[in-house]
Design an enzyme around this catalytic site. Structure first.
Site, mmCIF file in Angstrom:
data_model
loop_
_atom_site.group_PDB
_atom_site.id
_atom_site.type_symbol
_atom_site.label_atom_id
_atom_site.label_comp_id
_atom_site.label_asym_id
_atom_site.label_seq_id
_atom_site.Cartn_x
_atom_site.Cartn_y
_atom_site.Cartn_z
ATOM 1 N NE ARG A 166 5.206 4.902 -12.798
ATOM 2 C CZ ARG A 166 5.688 5.932 -12.026
ATOM 3 N NH1 ARG A 166 5.478 7.238 -12.290
ATOM 4 N NH2 ARG A 166 5.960 5.538 -10.656
ATOM 5 C CE1 TYR B 179 0.243 -3.378 0.038
ATOM 6 C CE2 TYR B 179 -1.105 -5.095 -1.217
ATOM 7 C CZ TYR B 179 0.080 -4.700 -0.713
ATOM 8 O OH TYR B 179 1.233 -4.916 -1.494
ATOM 9 N NE ARG C 190 3.249 -6.411 -9.751
ATOM 10 C CZ ARG C 190 3.789 -5.692 -8.722
ATOM 11 N NH1 ARG C 190 4.885 -5.088 -8.831
ATOM 12 N NH2 ARG C 190 3.194 -5.474 -7.631
ATOM 13 C CG ASP D 247 -1.617 -1.810 -8.052
ATOM 14 O OD1 ASP D 247 -0.418 -2.652 -8.541
ATOM 15 O OD2 ASP D 247 -1.887 -1.792 -6.950
HETATM 16 C C1 LIG Z 1 0.736 -6.886 -4.233
HETATM 17 C C2 LIG Z 1 0.303 -6.534 -5.415
HETATM 18 C C3 LIG Z 1 0.166 -5.040 -5.695
HETATM 19 N N1 LIG Z 1 -0.061 -4.923 -7.141
HETATM 20 C C4 LIG Z 1 -0.257 -6.257 -7.674
HETATM 21 C C5 LIG Z 1 -0.057 -7.266 -6.707
HETATM 22 C C6 LIG Z 1 -0.362 -8.675 -6.788
HETATM 23 C C7 LIG Z 1 0.769 -9.157 -7.335
HETATM 24 C C8 LIG Z 1 1.942 -9.562 -6.639
HETATM 25 O O1 LIG Z 1 2.016 -10.196 -5.553
HETATM 26 O O2 LIG Z 1 3.075 -9.168 -7.243
HETATM 27 C C9 LIG Z 1 -0.862 -6.704 -8.976
HETATM 28 C C10 LIG Z 1 -0.275 -5.844 -10.101
HETATM 29 N N2 LIG Z 1 0.194 -4.477 -10.240
HETATM 30 C C11 LIG Z 1 0.670 -4.206 -11.461
HETATM 31 C C12 LIG Z 1 0.108 -5.426 -12.257
HETATM 32 C C13 LIG Z 1 -0.021 -4.949 -14.061
HETATM 33 C C14 LIG Z 1 0.253 -6.069 -14.871
HETATM 34 C C15 LIG Z 1 1.336 -6.872 -15.037
HETATM 35 O O3 LIG Z 1 1.425 -7.745 -14.306
HETATM 36 O O4 LIG Z 1 2.167 -6.636 -15.670
HETATM 37 C C16 LIG Z 1 -0.342 -6.214 -11.606
HETATM 38 C C17 LIG Z 1 -1.071 -7.475 -12.048
HETATM 39 C C18 LIG Z 1 1.376 -3.026 -11.878
HETATM 40 C C19 LIG Z 1 2.035 -2.454 -10.999
HETATM 41 N N3 LIG Z 1 1.868 -1.925 -9.845
HETATM 42 C C20 LIG Z 1 2.877 -1.312 -9.217
HETATM 43 C C21 LIG Z 1 3.950 -1.127 -10.305
HETATM 44 C C22 LIG Z 1 5.193 -0.398 -10.098
HETATM 45 C C23 LIG Z 1 5.411 0.516 -10.915
HETATM 46 C C24 LIG Z 1 5.216 2.017 -11.125
HETATM 47 O O5 LIG Z 1 5.202 2.788 -9.912
HETATM 48 O O6 LIG Z 1 5.412 2.494 -12.304
HETATM 49 C C25 LIG Z 1 3.173 -1.682 -11.492
HETATM 50 C C26 LIG Z 1 3.897 -1.920 -12.873
HETATM 51 C C27 LIG Z 1 3.100 -0.771 -7.815
HETATM 52 C C28 LIG Z 1 2.846 -1.799 -6.708
HETATM 53 N N4 LIG Z 1 1.443 -2.019 -6.485
HETATM 54 C C29 LIG Z 1 1.649 -3.018 -5.587
HETATM 55 C C30 LIG Z 1 3.020 -3.325 -5.186
HETATM 56 C C31 LIG Z 1 3.770 -4.229 -4.041
HETATM 57 C C32 LIG Z 1 3.825 -2.285 -5.997
HETATM 58 C C33 LIG Z 1 5.200 -2.098 -6.139
HETATM 59 C C34 LIG Z 1 5.789 -0.960 -5.601
HETATM 60 C C35 LIG Z 1 7.117 -0.603 -6.122
HETATM 61 O O7 LIG Z 1 7.947 -1.466 -6.243
HETATM 62 O O8 LIG Z 1 7.489 0.647 -6.483
HETATM 63 C C36 LIG Z 1 0.421 -3.994 -5.054
#
Ligand SMILES: Cc1c2[nH]c(c1CCC(=O)O)Cc1[nH]c(c(CCC(=O)O)c1C)Cc1[nH]c(c(CCC(=O)O)c1C)Cc1[nH]c(c(C)c1CCC(=O)O)C2
Length: 341
Positions: free
Chosen positions: A36, A147, A23, A72
């Protein structure tokens, strides 16, 4: 190209320990928050130029040794017939979750070219410009299934486990369907130019070892077997997986991702020469500098100077992380590991 990350992933000696953070692109960066304001997360992913910019940003700012494609784990699910949103501060929410065996049979066959051409285009753009390796990724079948069945983030995983226990045949069909889709997705990413791949099984650690071996491991074995011919290193990552280290390592992956709750030296002793990735506690990035330095030093010394270590956090960067701490952590990994080799 700086190939220190790829050399460590192959278990070779490196002049210093390569570092990237899960991340590493995201809301803790003011530049990301600015983007964003104009695009939602799925919109960024559907604009390859914007994706490429967001992917490059942390590498340029902080000197990471690898880039991870900005997308994602939910990105391929739209094409498989799921209607979902990513809710800020919560995570993915599925509006048509899987409830019955019939729902599993209705999942559409995934095609990377047809459903995620923007991801492949972003990889092609990045490969022209990046000076570090590019990591492609996908969610692992269990984490995606959690999910899809729970309908969103879960605490106790009651629905997904309930389905798994009560509908074993439909469960195996779901796991096979997701495995095939992720093999297709990851193969297309490698063909487009991804230099390495990471499989995120973020929530698999909530299963007992017995359940992992019965309901998940056979599918993971098939997944990693199918990725071998791609010829790129694959990282296998999960969280709270200390009790699953052996079965996960046995299922596959060239590099084993180790989360914060698994001591790195303990993992290394059990994995022999297999490369590892991890495992700084992400909250140390909120600590005073000397405490952060001590944390970095502890991870490096737990590795006891063996080749095949990729420095990372034990899980993703937390929201609110100070960007200066990220910069400092990367510097510390580089300088402290250089002294030791
Ligand atoms: C479980 C999981 C997800 N997504 C991901 C996982 C596996 C990794 C882990 O265990 O952390 C993987 C992921 N998600 C994202 C990336 C991008 C690349 C990186 O690592 O920089 C990666 C590798 C972007 C993202 N994916 C997400 C964001 C949040 C940002 C936004 O809305 O701009 C980003 C940058 C959204 C997301 N998507 C998911 C979650 C739990 C969230 C967070 C929700 C929140 O906190 O608002 C599902």
């Amino acid at each position: 190209m700086n190939d220190v990350f790829l050399r460590a992933a192959r278990g070779e000696a490196t002049p210093y320990t390569p570092v990237w953070f899960m991340r590493q692109a995201g809301r803790y960066q003011p530049e990301y928050r600015k983007i964003r304001e104009r695009y939602t997360l799925p919109e960024i992913v559907r604009h390859p130029e914007v994706t490429a910019e967001v992917t490059r940003l942390p590498v340029r700012q902080f000197g990471f040794d690898a880039a991870i494609l900005f997308a994602d784990i939910t990105t391929p699910l739209y094409g498989m017939g799921f209607d979902l949103d990513i809710v800020e501060g919560r995570g993915p929410v599925i509006h048509n979750p899987i409830d019955t065996a019939e729902d599993v049979r209705r999942i559409h066959l995934f095609s990377a070219e047809a459903h995620t051409p923007f991801v492949l285009e972003a990889i092609r753009i990045l490969k022209r410009e990046l000076e570090v390796p590019l990591i492609g990724f996908a969610g692992a079948p269990f984490t995606l299934a959690s999910y899809l069945i729970e309908g969103g983030p879960s605490k106790n995983f009651v629905k997904v486990k309930g389905f798994m226990y009560a509908e074993e045949e439909a469960w195996n069909l779901l796991m096979r369907t997701l495995t095939n889709a992720m093999v297709e997705y990851l193969s297309a990413q490698a063909a487009a130019g991804a230099d390495a791949l990471q499989v995120f099984d973020s929530w698999v650690g909530r299963l007992t070892r017995h359940d992992y071996e019965r309901y998940v491991a056979p599918h993971m074995r098939r997944l990693f077997e199918a990725l071998k011919p791609l010829g790129v290193p694959v990282v296998h990552f999960g969280t709270q997986t200390m009790h699953l280290l052996s079965p996960m390592a046995e299922a596959g992956g060239d590099v084993i991702g180790v989360d914060t709750t698994t001591p790195l030296d303990w993992a290394r002793d059990r994995l022999g020469t297999r490369p590892v990735q991890g495992n700084l506690d992400p909250t140390l990035l909120f600590a005073p500098e000397p405490v952060l330095a001590r944390g970095v030093e502890a991870v490096l010394s737990a590795n006891t100077g063996r080749p095949g270590h990729i420095f990372n956090l034990g899980h993703g960067i937390l929201p609110g992380t100070p960007p200066d701490a990220v910069r400092r952590a990367v510097e510390l990994v580089h300088t402290l590991s250089e002294v030791r080799t």
